[in-house]
Design an enzyme around this catalytic site. Sequence first.
Site, PDB file in Angstrom:
ATOM      1  N   THR A 149       0.855  -1.191   0.000  1.00 27.00           N
ATOM      2  CA  THR A 149       0.000   0.000   0.000  1.00 27.00           C
ATOM      3  C   THR A 149       0.878   1.223   0.000  1.00 27.00           C
ATOM      4  OG1 THR A 149      -1.694  -1.149   1.249  1.00 27.00           O
ATOM      5  CG2 THR A 149      -1.756   1.251   1.325  1.00 27.00           C
ATOM      6  N   GLY A 201       0.958  -3.982   4.666  1.00 29.02           N
ATOM      7  CA  GLY A 201       1.205  -5.377   5.027  1.00 29.02           C
ATOM      8  C   GLY A 201      -0.086  -6.148   4.908  1.00 29.02           C
TER       9      GLY A 201
END
Length: 290
Positions: A149, A201
């Site tokens: 991200t 993550g």
Amino acid sequence: MKYAVLATWKMAEEGTKKAAKLLAEGKDCGEAVIEGIAMVEDNPAFHSVGYGGRPNAEGRVFLDGGFMNGDTLHFGAVGSVEGFRSAVRIAASLQDGDANNFLVGEGAERYAEAHGFERRDNVTAETLELYEKEKERLKELSAYDGHDTVCFLALDQSGSLCAATSTSGLFMKQPGRIGDTPLPGVGYYADSKIGAAAATGMGEEIMKGALSYAAVRFLKDGLSAQEAAEKAVSELNDTLVERNGYANPMSLIVLAKDGSYGIGTNITFTYCYASDEEEATVHEIIVERE
Ligand code: ASP
């Protein structure tokens, strides 16, 4: 420190330079984080965000994004959006008002269409090639076989903090799956009186500890940015290892209201930082996993 910007992964390098330039010109943190992220969303060389993002289990690209204004605590978020250029721009536009701040799927797409957000097919030839290659192995793929991200945190010259995120989520995710990225308090959080945090993550793992909010609370309790970031990640990591025998990857960036920053991670992680005292720099933290 007059201004600062902190972002996840090396892919944010050019965006960090742009955000720092905007902050130096006196622009607000919202503009800085959105423009920084939009650069990553538009670059097909980065395969986990926006154009050329990771495909889901049906070979389609769905985007998640979030934005939080640390002055008002207002947030805007979208989940599972297909066919638009910028998840973060749509998300940020939803911050006004007391309701309808978080839209998903068809409702989010209808909103984006009605408000004139630019359409774009984010599936590139490379996305399809990857999909064709990997779909045969689908059952063997582990949950962390490719995603990331882009998260941006910024402190502007008026002392305001903002946080924003954007991702195509887990590679080969199930249709309808949404990760931590658009969830306020989980994937991102900002409070101009304290600090801001954002995570990347394995979303399902990050959700178990509301990681971004946890870090901001630790700041509020008086911990430094580095202590807050490390404590948030290590507490959740250790809890998960104790309960389940393992913890999936998670990394957290934290920016305090004075512009100092901290990183918590249980994997090797790269990030970018810039301020009026430091040029945009990519840093790496190496973590050996057993
Ligand atoms: N957190 C994202 C998700 O779970 C992916 C990532 O940041 O690697 O969708």
